[in-house]
Structures are given as C-alpha cells and as structure tokens.
Design a protein around this motif. Structure first.
Motif, PDB file in Angstrom:
ATOM      1  N   LEU A  84      -1.326   6.812   6.493  1.00 41.14           N
ATOM      2  CA  LEU A  84      -2.122   5.890   5.698  1.00 41.14           C
ATOM      3  C   LEU A  84      -2.194   4.496   6.316  1.00 41.14           C
ATOM      4  O   LEU A  84      -2.962   3.651   5.865  1.00 41.14           O
ATOM      5  CB  LEU A  84      -1.553   5.805   4.277  1.00 41.14           C
ATOM      6  CG  LEU A  84      -1.753   7.086   3.477  1.00 41.14           C
ATOM      7  CD1 LEU A  84      -1.209   6.942   2.075  1.00 41.14           C
ATOM      8  CD2 LEU A  84      -3.226   7.457   3.417  1.00 41.14           C
ATOM      9  N   GLN A 114       1.340   4.249  -2.787  1.00 42.10           N
ATOM     10  CA  GLN A 114       0.557   5.419  -2.392  1.00 42.10           C
ATOM     11  C   GLN A 114       0.749   6.613  -3.313  1.00 42.10           C
ATOM     12  O   GLN A 114      -0.161   7.410  -3.487  1.00 42.10           O
ATOM     13  CB  GLN A 114       0.859   5.802  -0.943  1.00 42.10           C
ATOM     14  CG  GLN A 114       2.298   6.120  -0.700  1.00 42.10           C
ATOM     15  CD  GLN A 114       2.448   7.212   0.344  1.00 42.10           C
ATOM     16  OE1 GLN A 114       1.647   8.113   0.396  1.00 42.10           O
ATOM     17  NE2 GLN A 114       3.466   7.103   1.155  1.00 42.10           N
ATOM     18  N   ALA A 149      -4.660   1.056   5.743  1.00 42.78           N
ATOM     19  CA  ALA A 149      -4.095  -0.130   5.116  1.00 42.78           C
ATOM     20  C   ALA A 149      -4.209  -1.380   5.984  1.00 42.78           C
ATOM     21  O   ALA A 149      -4.149  -2.487   5.479  1.00 42.78           O
ATOM     22  CB  ALA A 149      -2.629   0.120   4.764  1.00 42.78           C
ATOM     23  N   LEU A 156      -1.653   6.262  -5.869  1.00 42.57           N
ATOM     24  CA  LEU A 156      -2.975   6.449  -5.294  1.00 42.57           C
ATOM     25  C   LEU A 156      -3.324   7.933  -5.286  1.00 42.57           C
ATOM     26  O   LEU A 156      -4.395   8.346  -5.716  1.00 42.57           O
ATOM     27  CB  LEU A 156      -2.979   5.888  -3.871  1.00 42.57           C
ATOM     28  CG  LEU A 156      -4.325   5.643  -3.242  1.00 42.57           C
ATOM     29  CD1 LEU A 156      -5.121   4.674  -4.076  1.00 42.57           C
ATOM     30  CD2 LEU A 156      -4.153   5.098  -1.843  1.00 42.57           C
ATOM     31  N   LEU A 195      -6.366  11.384   2.306  1.00 39.83           N
ATOM     32  CA  LEU A 195      -5.901  11.008   0.972  1.00 39.83           C
ATOM     33  C   LEU A 195      -6.628  11.809  -0.110  1.00 39.83           C
ATOM     34  O   LEU A 195      -6.009  12.393  -1.009  1.00 39.83           O
ATOM     35  CB  LEU A 195      -6.157   9.512   0.795  1.00 39.83           C
ATOM     36  CG  LEU A 195      -5.370   8.749  -0.236  1.00 39.83           C
ATOM     37  CD1 LEU A 195      -3.902   8.757   0.107  1.00 39.83           C
ATOM     38  CD2 LEU A 195      -5.881   7.312  -0.295  1.00 39.83           C
ATOM     39  N   PHE A 223       0.834  -1.192   0.000  1.00 40.43           N
ATOM     40  CA  PHE A 223       0.000   0.000   0.000  1.00 40.43           C
ATOM     41  C   PHE A 223       0.879   1.256   0.000  1.00 40.43           C
ATOM     42  O   PHE A 223       0.654   2.195  -0.762  1.00 40.43           O
ATOM     43  CB  PHE A 223      -0.863  -0.037   1.253  1.00 40.43           C
ATOM     44  CG  PHE A 223      -1.933   1.003   1.288  1.00 40.43           C
ATOM     45  CD1 PHE A 223      -3.186   0.741   0.786  1.00 40.43           C
ATOM     46  CD2 PHE A 223      -1.679   2.238   1.852  1.00 40.43           C
ATOM     47  CE1 PHE A 223      -4.171   1.695   0.830  1.00 40.43           C
ATOM     48  CE2 PHE A 223      -2.659   3.200   1.900  1.00 40.43           C
ATOM     49  CZ  PHE A 223      -3.902   2.931   1.385  1.00 40.43           C
ATOM     50  N   LEU A 224       1.890   1.244   0.867  1.00 34.62           N
ATOM     51  CA  LEU A 224       2.729   2.427   0.972  1.00 34.62           C
ATOM     52  C   LEU A 224       3.571   2.618  -0.293  1.00 34.62           C
ATOM     53  O   LEU A 224       3.818   3.742  -0.720  1.00 34.62           O
ATOM     54  CB  LEU A 224       3.619   2.322   2.212  1.00 34.62           C
ATOM     55  CG  LEU A 224       2.821   2.328   3.521  1.00 34.62           C
ATOM     56  CD1 LEU A 224       3.740   2.242   4.724  1.00 34.62           C
ATOM     57  CD2 LEU A 224       1.918   3.549   3.628  1.00 34.62           C
ATOM     58  N   ARG A 255       3.299  11.031   5.740  1.00 29.01           N
ATOM     59  CA  ARG A 255       2.177  10.665   4.885  1.00 29.01           C
ATOM     60  C   ARG A 255       1.984   9.154   4.911  1.00 29.01           C
ATOM     61  O   ARG A 255       0.873   8.653   4.974  1.00 29.01           O
ATOM     62  CB  ARG A 255       2.426  11.166   3.472  1.00 29.01           C
ATOM     63  CG  ARG A 255       1.165  11.356   2.700  1.00 29.01           C
ATOM     64  CD  ARG A 255       1.429  12.146   1.461  1.00 29.01           C
ATOM     65  NE  ARG A 255       2.445  11.470   0.671  1.00 29.01           N
ATOM     66  CZ  ARG A 255       3.166  12.082  -0.259  1.00 29.01           C
ATOM     67  NH1 ARG A 255       3.010  13.359  -0.480  1.00 29.01           N
ATOM     68  NH2 ARG A 255       4.045  11.401  -0.953  1.00 29.01           N
ATOM     69  N   ALA A 256       3.090   8.428   4.881  1.00 30.52           N
ATOM     70  CA  ALA A 256       3.000   6.972   4.953  1.00 30.52           C
ATOM     71  C   ALA A 256       2.381   6.541   6.279  1.00 30.52           C
ATOM     72  O   ALA A 256       1.499   5.681   6.321  1.00 30.52           O
ATOM     73  CB  ALA A 256       4.385   6.368   4.785  1.00 30.52           C
TER      74      ALA A 256
END
Lengths: 286, 438, 336
Positions: free
Chosen positions: C151, A273, C155, A276, C217, A269-270, C147-148
């Motif tokens: 999220l 991103q 996830a 995304l 996001l 996912f990262l 930012r990671a």
C-alpha cells in the motif's frame, strides 16, 4: 482479518508462484522508496553523479537543509489543513447524501447518482480556468476570499473525492440493516437522529475508508494547487518543486523532504488500512 | 426534484451573474485583496539559490523602501515553474500583484494581453528617464513601436565558459573564436569519457536561445516583418541543425545531454565532465558545485567566421528579467515609486551583485564590482553583440514549439537516428504549424 | 449480489422502509400531519443539497463556462477581457477534429497514445492487483507486513513519488540504467527513458506503480465477500487450489471488477499529475497524453478556446465510453 478459504495444504506450484510473484511486486513497490532513502543520505555531488546503491559519503545534512531551502514546515501545515479540511467536509457532506441515497426512494435518485458519478470524468483542465474566474468573482462579490486561500482549495478538493465517497458510503449504509434505524425512529429519534445515533456509529469502518480516500486525493493534487495558491497557502505538492531552483536541483533534499512529509501520512495510512479494507469490503465492492 | 431544480437554478444564476460581472473586465480589484494605497504586492522571480534565499535578499531592501516612502511591500517569490501560469491567471481575472518580475522574453507576449501597464514617457519620467538604461536591454521590453511593457531589472548575456586545465592538457592555447574552432577543439577534448561541450538539450528555453543566435549568424529571423513565423527557411534549418550536430554529427557533446533539463550541464562542466559550456552568468552555480573561479575562463561566444560584422555579428540573446506594473493596480504612483527604487543605482548594484547578473542601468554597470573578467565579457556581449529575441506576441509559443522540436531532434540524435537537413526541416515545419494563425 | 454502480444498484430494490411508505405509516408520531409529510418528502433533497450545491459550484458551472469558452477565440489578446473575445462558433471544434491538418493530427495522435497507455496501464494494474490479492488470500507468515508494503505506493504523495521515478529514469545517473545496463548487461547502450520512444514505457511503469495498490485493495476487499462454503464445497468435489481460483475466485470478483476497471479507466485516461511531474510541460511525442496535450494547447500556447474545445470532445468521448461500458457489463450480468 479472518481467513476466508478453508485451510488446505497448498501445492508446491502455488507456493512457489506466490513467493516469486510477491517478491517481484515487493521490489517494484519499494524501489522508489529505497532510492529516496539512499539518495537523501548522499551529499549533493553524489546524487548528481552515477547511481550507486549505497552512499559513498554518508550525510544527514539534507535533512537539516530542507527547512531553509523552502519553507517546508509551512507547506506541510498547509497541506495538512487543506487535505484535512477537504476530508472532513467531504465526508460530512457525503454522509448526508449517502443516507438519502441509501434510505429514501425519492424521485430523481437515479438522476442524482448518474450526475454525481459523471463528474468523475470531467477533465480538470476544462474547468480549471473557469473555476478560477468564478472564485475571483465570488470573492469580489461577497468579500470571501476563495482564490489563493486554503478555503478555496478545500472546496475544490472536497468535490474531487465527493462522488466516490457518496457512492462508497451509500454502499456501506445499504449493508446496515434498516430495522436498526427504524427502531430508533420508533423510539422517537427523527431521521437525522437515527442517522447520527445508529447509522454513523455502525458505519465507522466505511467512514474511515472514505476519509483515507478523500485525504489522499487532496494530498497529492498538483494542477489546481499550482494556480490557486500563493506563497502563504502553497501546498506540498507544489512546494516540493522549490527544490529545483534557478541554479540547481537539490535531489538529495527533494528526497529527504519527500520522506519527511511522507512518513506521517504513510504511517497513518498503514494504521488505518484495516478499516480501509473493512470499509471497502462492505461498501464499495458489494 | 422541485427543490433541487430551484436550488440548482439559483446557484447557477448566482454564479453566472458573478462571472458576467467579471466579463466586463472592469472590476477594480488589486493584488491579493489589499485595498490600501500604502501597500504593494510584489511578485519576484526565483533568482538565487532558493526561494528562501531570495526572500532573505529582498526583504531588507523592501524595508528600506518602506522607510523611504511609507509604502509596505508584500513579497511573494514565485518559482519559475509557476510564474507564467500565475501571471496568466492574474491577467485573466484582473486579480494580481501591483508589481511583478517577468522573463524579458515574455515581454511582447504579455504586452499583447494588455495586463501590463505600458511605460509611457510620463512613467519613464517618474522613474528617472529612459536613457538611464542600457539600450540593448531596453530592446527586450516589448514590441517595437509600442511603449515598453516593462523595464529591465537584471541583465544577462551568454558567454563561453571553458575549463582552463582541460584546455592546457589538450594543448589548446586560446578559447575558440569560431564554431569550426570550437568543434575542432571539442573533438580534441572529447576522450576518456569526457566531452568537449555540455548542452542542455531537454530545456526548451536554452534550445531556443541558441537557435536564435545561430539563426542570426546565418541571417535567419524566425519571424518576418509582419510577425508571421518563418521557421523553415534554409538559414533557420541550418542554424538549428548546427546546434543539434554537436551531438548528432560532431559528437563533442555527450548523448546523455539530450535529456538535460535541470541544469545538469552546469554540473557536468563544474565537475570536469565537459570542457566547455555556453551559459549566462554561471559563476555562482559553478561555485556551488565546487569549481573555483581561477579554474575556468570566460570568452565571447564564437561566430561563424572570425571578425564577423553587421547583422550576423550576434553571439548572444539579450537575457534578463524585467520589472512590470500590473495594469489593474490601484496604486500606480506607489508602483512606479517601487520601480524607481528597484532600478536606482544603489539597489541595482546590490541586487545584481548578489545574483551575479549585470545591472541594465548604465551608472550601476560601470561600478568596479562588475568589472570581474567574466562579467566584463558578458557586459561586452550585451553592449555590442547581443540581440533581443523576436519581440512578437507569439514569442512564448515560439519558445515552446521550436524548443520542443529541438528537444525531439536531440532525442533522435542521442538515440543514433540520423539528423539530416530534411528531418530538421520537417521538425521545424511541424513547429511552425503549431503556431497560432495570426 | 446486487449490481454495483449507483445508477444500476438500486434498480432491483423494493422501496426503502424509510421512504414514503414510512412517512405515511408513522404519521401519528409527528406533531403536525401535513407539514410533517411535506418535511419527510423533502428530507432526502435537503440531505442532498450540500453535495449538489458543491458539485454545481465546482464542477458543473465551471464546466458550462468552459463550454462557452470553447466557442470563443480566447487567445492572449482577449484573456484579460474575455467578454470581448469574438465568437468563433464551431471553429475551435472544426480545427480540433480536422485530422488532416496539424492540430487535429496531433490531437488524434495524442488520443491514440492515451488509449494505448490506458489499456496497458489499467490492464497491468488490474493484473498485479488481482495476482497479489489472490496469492495473499491465505494466511502465511509476513502477510500483514506485505500488505502494508504494497500500500506504500498509494500512500506516498504523487509529486514525491513521481519525481523519484524521474530521478531513477535518468539516462546517465539513474538507477534503472544502472541495473539493466551496468549490472545485468541487458542492453548495448544506455537507453533513454525520459525522452524518445521509451518514455511511453516509463510512463506506463510509473502509472502502474501508482495504481495497482488501489486495485489490490479493492480486490482484497472483494475476496472477503466470497462465502467460505463455496470453497469448502469445491474442495469436497476434489478441486485443487488452481481450479478453485479459476472456478470460484475469479467469477466472484466480477462485480468488483466492473467498478474497479471503470474507475481505473477514468482516472488513468484523465491523469495529469503523473506525466506532468515526470516530463514537465513538454512531454515527448511517445508519451503525449491527452491531458498534457490539452494543457499545452491552452496554458502553454495561451489558446483557451481551442483547449476548451478539446476538453469538451474528451468529455463527450468519456461519457460515451462509460455509458457503453455500463450497459455492456450490466447486460452481461443479467445474462449470467
């Protein structure tokens, strides 16, 4: 990511607000992750006792035990197959539909858009049992086993993400200049050729964004999975409940298993991103 | 639009026809698509430490059965959280296993769905006769006057587990025999962060089991003879209140117990945070928490007064797991053979021995393996002072409604809100109104 | 900027070049004139066919069956042969909306709790998402990492995350009480989070934790679309950073917000996974969300007719709210 705003010296008040707010949000976002990591390293007696920030007795045993308490590997593979299958099918179907919505001004387009979007508000509980019945009967009528199979679950999940996917991709396709596919069609490509040779390659970020969304939707679903799967097709969302057994809740193993299965997904996912954000930028939020 | 509509209509028609054929209920499908009479599907409930442990226990036995009869058994161990939903789905669609485990308190509810094959005289002949089973266990196999919907497989009863050392330290010589004694002992034991009793206040089934036993002791049934709920009789209210009062008034159980729903009370007892526990066959759980068998004793669950007799001499529900045959099985003979195998003396000894439960089959129960001090207490309760939960069609709704009401009452008590006869009655009133009218 | 939701988005557009106009204009390229035109005209429908068929099979047909069920007395006595279940007409609905009787009263209470919950959860998710997106619009050291981090909640698999929260919310052994009671001494006693009235706040917390990264996001993506010149012009006019946020950033995010808030609303209102994993099948009164309530009314009490009737009512409500919302937000857009 390029900077949008012209660089200028931010005032102290802004910098301090930023520091405080972002620190609080980081703590909020990571608190459960911290608990997961710490608890997964504790012996069972420790996790059943009062909370401590750090394990008194450090152990890696939960990471060895998780594979025997429940067939975790099988559940993991099932989840990957189901979520992956649902993602691929959902995106494939969405590409065709989004192309139609974006490039053709056909009769009924509004109707289609409204109908598709409105399925987002169906309470799952309303169609769980009817869907189950339909699967069983389709299975009896055609010999295709949908109930209890991964295929049935893939079919179900792909429709969960389909509406939002179509809508996001249609937005992305809109942002691709129509001259491009017209030129391709003049060069002798059919509409489908134009779609696959021009539009799809140009829409990769949008497609990745949709993939991630579809995957996450399928990955965590609990309600349908609990009724529609059996021993061999059970997915993680349901399977992790196996650590709460008739005699005990193996909290440390729950946490360890959650971490183990989350790491690949979170990592993927990262990694994705960037796409995304790019996909959302051009598609959904235009 | 034309094509869309036509396609839509066609798909709709196809699907409707498909479900219409199902509505007849006559589709002759069996478990998970196995059409061969040489194969059975068996849904087992989770009895041991994990799903995989159960599989490891049962697989060699199923192999034995295959060797004897040539019938292969496909096993699926289903967690309790999913079992009832899976059975409901199977009942609705007709697509299910051939043989399955059910919680014995669900017997009458599932019997009402018509999804289980009644054990008539012929079926009992096929599995070796009704009189092989302990009679109290047979009482929890369906509504009275109907052929049982299932046969007992594993039996359990409640006992009072007590911590010998804590009792000795507090100068208590014998385990309590009445609730007054239990409360008095509990008060002595409640000090220094330790409590007299551990209860599982957030667990609906546990709550209902205790409400039922207290109810019997007060002379209350939760249903009248016609099957109508009678939750708000003064006796029922007193029964529920007596149990809630362990936290609310007597304060011999920790307020935190109000949210326990994952067997934390067993862990608390095993780790010496509580001195007493009302539980069914806790032996293996206690062992897994590191408590040695010599550290605890097991006594009969207390009565209201010493020497209770007659209808109020009940101190446990008949707990256990039943084995049922799915009505739409295509292999009745094979299914019955399997039931016979699972209830045979040898298998009964082996399986109940593994799971720490009591064999509901008389010949197996008399085996010396089940003559340990704690199992003897439970067997005694099962034989003499246990009563089955109401065998009515709405039993499972009763568990949810009353269990939830008690969970909420425990929450009130733990938060320091007063729990009075009125508030208990109001909660039960609400639970009764949630029961389906029938 | 064009409008954002499909029914609205294309309203102001001229016909697409690939549409009928193109089919006529480029006819010489096709091998056969008439069939080609037909083929062209039917192509969009063919492209939509898979999506339509799937939505029909998985959503619409089951929903129709569900509506049929809502008119039946589908209790445990009939589930194994539900064509034999007697018709009840509107009885299931009548019971569900009779707010003076216990069933209707509970449904209404659950509905109000859900509304309150949704407003709070969506509001906070949006607030957190907006704050984070705006504060991270400028580059600074560690922005990518943050930012990671933000999220991660989105996830993590729902089950794993929510079960961890329930572990943290335990009264005696959870982290929450350890922090607020043992370490910060904010409360006199140890509060309960999984039972009683506080369970509402526990649920809001978990829900916001799960949803706000999605808002973040979307809003972050939305910020990328704001032309740099706007800020430059404002800076030249002497607007400070706070004024820029108020005058440029927030108004520019309005189209994103229109969709974001709607989607968050629908997801939150219908959310089943979070309360189910957090509280199990019997949620405390204070956190009795409508989805769990309906689940209880059908799967736990085995009354699928009544559960279906409640679901249909819920669907009608969501439909009305969505239509009103879209009308209201589109009108406002036109005024602006």
């Amino acid at each position: 990511m390029p900077d949008v705003r012209s660089p200028m010296a931010a005032p102290r008040s802004f910098v301090w607000t930023r520091r405080i707010v972002l620190t609080v949000l980081t703590a909020f976002a990571l608190a459960p992750v911290f608990v997961m990591v710490v608890s997964s390293l504790k012996p069972l007696q420790d996790v059943q006792g009062p909370f401590r920030w750090f394990p008194s007795g450090f152990t890696l045993r939960p990471y060895a035990d998780i594979w025997h308490t429940v067939p975790l590997a099988r559940y993991f593979v099932n989840s990957l197959l189901v979520a992956g299958g649902a993602t691929l099918c959902s995106v494939a179907v969405a590409i065709f539909a989004a192309y139609a919505v974006s490039r053709y001004d056909f009769k009924g387009r509004r109707f289609f858009s409204v109908t598709i979007l409105s399925t987002q508000m169906f309470p799952g509980i309303l169609f769980l049992l009817p869907l189950f019945l339909i699967f069983v009967n389709l299975g009896n009528a055609t010999g295709i086993a949908l109930y209890g199979s991964r295929g049935g679950l893939i079919l179900t999940y792909l429709t969960f993400s389909l509406p939002f996917s179509i809508w996001m991709l249609a937005g992305y396709f809109d942002s691709i200049p129509k001259d491009l596919d017209e030129a391709a069609m003049v060069d002798g490509c059919g509409p489908l050729g134009a779609l696959f040779r021009v539009v799809v390659p140009a829409a990769v970020p949008g497609i990745v964004a949709v993939c991630v969304y579809a995957f996450m939707t399928a990955w965590g679903e609990v309600l349908f999975a609990s009724v529609m799967t059996n021993d061999t097709t059970r997915t993680l969302a349901v399977g992790l409940q196996g650590y709460a057994t008739q005699t005990d809740v193996y909290w440390n193993q729950v946490m360890a298993a959650s971490l183990v299965v989350s790491v690949p997904v979170v990592a993927g996912f990262l990694l994705l991103q960037r796409y995304l954000v790019a996909g959302l930028t051009a598609g959904a939020v235009k | 639009m034309h094509i869309t509509r036509t396609t839509a209509a066609a798909t709709l028609a196809a699907a409707l026809i498909a479900s219409a054929t199902a509505c007849g209920g006559g589709s002759s499908t069996d478990g998970s698509g196995n059409g061969s009479p040489k194969e059975l599907t068996y849904w087992a409930s989770n009895q041991g430490a994990s799903l995989e442990a159960d599989k490891a226990t049962l697989t060699p036995e199923l192999k034995k059965f295959e060797k004897q009869t040539g019938i292969k058994v496909k096993l699926e161990v289903i967690p309790w959280s999913d079992l009832l939903n899976r059975i409901l789905a199977a009942a609705t669609s007709g697509q299910g296993p051939d043989v399955l485990n059910i919680g014995n308190t669900w017997s009458a509810s599932l019997q009402a769905t018509g999804a289980l094959r009644p054990f008539d005289a012929k079926a009992f002949d096929a599995i070796g006769g009704k009189d092989r089973f302990v009679s109290s266990a047979l009482g929890a196999t369906g509504a009275e006057g109907k052929d049982p919907a299932a046969v007992p497989l594993y039996s359990l009863a409640y006992g009072l587990y007590y911590n010998k050392k804590m009792f000795a330290d507090a100068g208590i010589a014998n385990p309590p025999a009445t609730w007054d004694e239990l409360v008095a002992d509990g008060k002595k034991l409640t000090k220094g962060g330790k409590y007299g009793l551990a209860v599982e206040g957030g667990n609906l089934s546990e709550n209902v089991h205790h409400a039922f036993v207290f109810g019997k002791q007060h002379g209350a049934d939760f249903f009248d003879a016609s099957g109508k709920p009678t939750f708000t009789t003064p006796e029922a209210v007193a029964a529920v209140k007596q149990y809630i009062d362990f936290i609310a008034k007597d304060k011999i159980a920790a307020p935190g117990n109000a949210e326990y729903a994952a067997n934390q009370s067993v862990a608390d007892f095993a780790t010496g945070k509580a001195a007493m526990l009302l539980w069914q066959a806790a032996g293996s759980s206690l062992k897994s928490h590191g408590m040695k068998p010599e550290d605890y004793g097991v006594a009969q669950v207390p009565f209201q007064a010493a020497g209770a007799s007659g209808d109020t001499a009940v101190n446990s529900m008949v707990a256990g797991i039943n084995l049922a045959v799915f009505k739409k099985t295509d292999n009745v003979d094979g299914a019955l053979k399997f039931v016979k195998f699972m209830t045979s003396d040898d298998e009964q000894k082996l399986l109940n021995g593994t799971y720490g439960s009591l064999p509901p089959v008389k010949a197996a129960q008399s085996d010396p393996a089940f003559a340990t001090p704690d199992l003897k207490v439970l067997a005694d309760a099962l034989a003499n002072s246990a009563a089955p939960l109401p065998q009515v069609a709405n039993e499972s709704q009763f568990e949810t409604a009353v269990g939830t009401a008690m969970k909420d009452l425990f929450a009130d008590a733990a938060a320091g809100k007063p729990v009075t006869t009125e508030s208990v009655k109001a909660a039960l009133e609400k639970a009764q109104q949630q029961m389906p009218a029938s | 900027m064009t409008a954002t939701v499909p029914p609205v988005r294309h309203s102001s557009k001229t016909p697409s070049p690939g549409g009928r106009r193109a089919a006529g204009g480029r006819a010489p390229l096709s091998r056969l004139r008439l069939p080609a035109r037909l083929r062209r005209a039917s192509l969009p429908y063919v492209l939509l066919l898979p999506a339509l068929a799937l939505e029909l099979l998985i959503h619409l047909v089951p929903m129709v069956v569900g509506v049929v069920m809502s008119f039946k007395e589908l209790t445990q006595f009939f589930i194994s042969d539900w064509s034999a279940a007697p018709w009840k007409g509107l009885d299931n609905y009548r019971v569900a909306v009779d707010f003076n009787a216990p069933v209707g009263e509970d449904l209404l209470k659950s509905f109000l709790v859900t509304c309150e919950f949704t407003v709070l959860a969506v509001g906070l998710s949006w607030l957190f998402g907006t704050a984070a997106a705006i504060l991270m619009q400028d580059a600074f050291r560690g922005r990518g990492l943050l930012r990671a981090v933000f999220l991660v909640p989105y996830a993590l698999p729902v089950y794993a995350a929510v079960i961890t929260w329930s572990f943290m919310f335990q009264r005696d052994t959870g982290m929450i009480n350890h922090v607020i009671h043992d370490q910060l001494h904010l409360t006199d006693g140890r509060p309960f989070w999984l039972i009683g009235d506080n369970s509402f706040y526990a649920l809001v917390t978990v829900s916001v934790w799960r949803q706000w990264p999605f808002a973040f996001l979307c809003l972050m993506a939305g910020l990328q679309n704001i032309p740099r010149e706007l800020y430059e012009a404002a800076a030249m006019d002497g607007a400070g950073i706070w004024q820029q946020i108020r005058r440029i950033t927030l108004p520019s995010l309005r189209p994103v917000n229109q969709v974001l808030v709607l989607v968050l609303f629908l997801w939150t209102f219908n959310d089943f996974n979070t309360p189910y994993v957090l509280f199990g099948r019997a949620a405390p009164d204070a956190a009795d969300l409508i989805s769990i309530h309906i689940y209880q009314s059908s799967f736990v009490t085995w009354n699928f007719g009544s559960g279906s009737a409640m679901s249909v009512l819920l669907l009608l409500f969501l439909l009305v709210v969505t239509v009103l919302y879209l009308l209201a937000t589109s009108l406002r857009r036109k005024d602006a």
